[in-house]
Scaffold this motif. Structure first.
Motif, PDB file in Angstrom:
ATOM      1  N   LYS A   7       0.911  -1.068   0.109  1.00  0.00           N
ATOM      2  CA  LYS A   7      -0.158  -0.037  -0.047  1.00  0.00           C
ATOM      3  C   LYS A   7       0.999   1.075   0.247  1.00  0.00           C
ATOM      4  O   LYS A   7       1.198   1.534   0.909  1.00  0.00           O
ATOM      5  N   THR A  17      -5.365   1.487   5.963  1.00  0.00           N
ATOM      6  CA  THR A  17      -4.982   0.037   6.162  1.00  0.00           C
ATOM      7  C   THR A  17      -4.722  -0.567   7.471  1.00  0.00           C
ATOM      8  O   THR A  17      -4.838  -1.862   7.768  1.00  0.00           O
ATOM      9  N   ALA A  93      -2.812  -4.226  -1.282  1.00  0.00           N
ATOM     10  CA  ALA A  93      -4.390  -3.533  -0.655  1.00  0.00           C
ATOM     11  C   ALA A  93      -4.620  -2.305  -1.467  1.00  0.00           C
ATOM     12  O   ALA A  93      -5.720  -1.709  -1.120  1.00  0.00           O
ATOM     13  N   THR A 143     -10.669  -2.746   2.721  1.00  0.00           N
ATOM     14  CA  THR A 143      -9.516  -3.394   3.288  1.00  0.00           C
ATOM     15  C   THR A 143      -9.521  -4.443   4.393  1.00  0.00           C
ATOM     16  O   THR A 143      -8.773  -5.501   4.216  1.00  0.00           O
TER      17      THR A 143
END
Length: 326
Positions: A7, A17, A93, A143
């Motif tokens: 990410k 996240t 992600a 996520t």
């Protein structure tokens, strides 16, 4: 099991996240996590104690110097470092082509959103494991669901914890309650007028808060200086490294911010946070937190300082009641 999270940016996306990481470490204590992130946000990733090695990328910078030998050496160095870590799995992600290409460098199976769920469907061509997650959910929940599907558990979406704590540090010589005013943001249409920030700072000073402002470029500096000049109680913090700003932010009593990454960080710290959204829709990407609130400008209208200060007081009262309840 050794997992690499990809990410890379932006700051808000990185912060979104953290709750997924919290879910994973509680449901899968057998897993260790490393992270691959754009170099300016490495210090933000380091705020989470469960993250081991942090691999820095510079995709934004590399794009500008793609034919430079130094760029290719940096990219080769990243590939070697990722391969040497021998990951069992990579979770992309982000769901972008650029993040998928970074994930590939680890030489491990990649998990991510499926074609209907990814922000850029072409990224899924590089995934070995693909999962459907509705696109109309907030980024944090998307996520969390992705991590749960990938790692084999059901996240408890009734709770929301980021797992991060503020760095050590605060404003020397400043006593009492501080209110950090995050007036800077990347787009002009997201910026609240300087006179509204001044009126807000004045209202907070009247309520015995010490307003705090800082800046990262010359345009923001002029606004910060205008606020400090109009409200003498204001503390003006010079342009500082992100880690230093995060420390001051994390020890504030209240944060009021525009649509910017530091506003997301404040809400992730669990601080009373008022986010002012003028040109973007907060529904899918706005700050989330126990004491976070978003004020959205109505079509053709505006968010007023009176509304902002009233919302700040409401959040502070809610926090006080929560603390009293134990």
């Amino acid at each position: 099991m050794k997992v690499l999270i990809v990410k890379t940016s932006s700051m808000g996306d990185v912060i979104h996240t953290f709750p997924a990481v919290e879910d994973a470490i509680h449901n899968r204590p057998d897993i260790s996590f490393d992270w691959c992130v754009e170099e300016p946000f490495a210090g933000i990733v380091a705020l989470h104690p469960a993250i081991g090695m942090i691999h820095k990328v510079a995709v934004r910078r590399w794009r500008k110097t793609l034919f430079d030998g130094g760029t290719w050496r940096e990219m080769a160095g990243l590939r070697r470092a990722l391969r040497a870590s021998h990951y069992d799995l990579v979770i992309d992600a982000q769901g972008l082509l650029k993040s998928a290409l970074v994930a590939m460098q680890a030489g491990a199976p990649i998990a991510g959103f499926d074609r209907a769920s990814a922000r850029e469907p072409s990224a899924t061509l590089f995934y070995q494991r693909k999962f459907a997650v509705p696109r109309d959910l907030h980024a944090i929940e998307r996520t969390r669901r992705l991590f749960g599907l990938t790692l084999g558990y059901q996240p408890d979406l009734s709770t929301l914890e980021s797992g991060i704590v503020p760095p050590v540090g605060a404003l020397p010589g400043v006593e009492g309650k501080t209110a950090f005013l995050l007036h800077g943001t990347s787009r002009d249409d997201k910026k609240w007028p300087a006179e509204d920030w001044i009126e807000t700072a004045r209202g907070l000073a009247d309520r015995h808060f010490t307003p705090v402002v800082t800046w990262s470029n010359e345009a923001e500096k002029s606004v910060a200086e205008a606020i400090a000049g109009a409200v003498p109680r204001t503390v003006l913090v010079a342009k500082s490294p992100l880690a230093d700003v995060a420390a001051i932010l994390g020890h504030s009593a209240l944060v009021i911010g525009a649509d910017t990454g530091l506003t997301h960080l404040a809400s992730a710290f669990g601080l009373p946070t008022v986010a002012i959204f003028l040109a973007t829709e907060p529904g899918l990407t706005g700050p989330r937190g126990k004491f976070a609130s978003t004020l959205l400008a109505p079509t053709g209208g505006k968010v007023t300082p009176v509304e902002v200060v009233a919302e700040a007081e409401r959040l502070m009262q809610r926090q006080a009641l929560d603390q009293a309840a134990g």
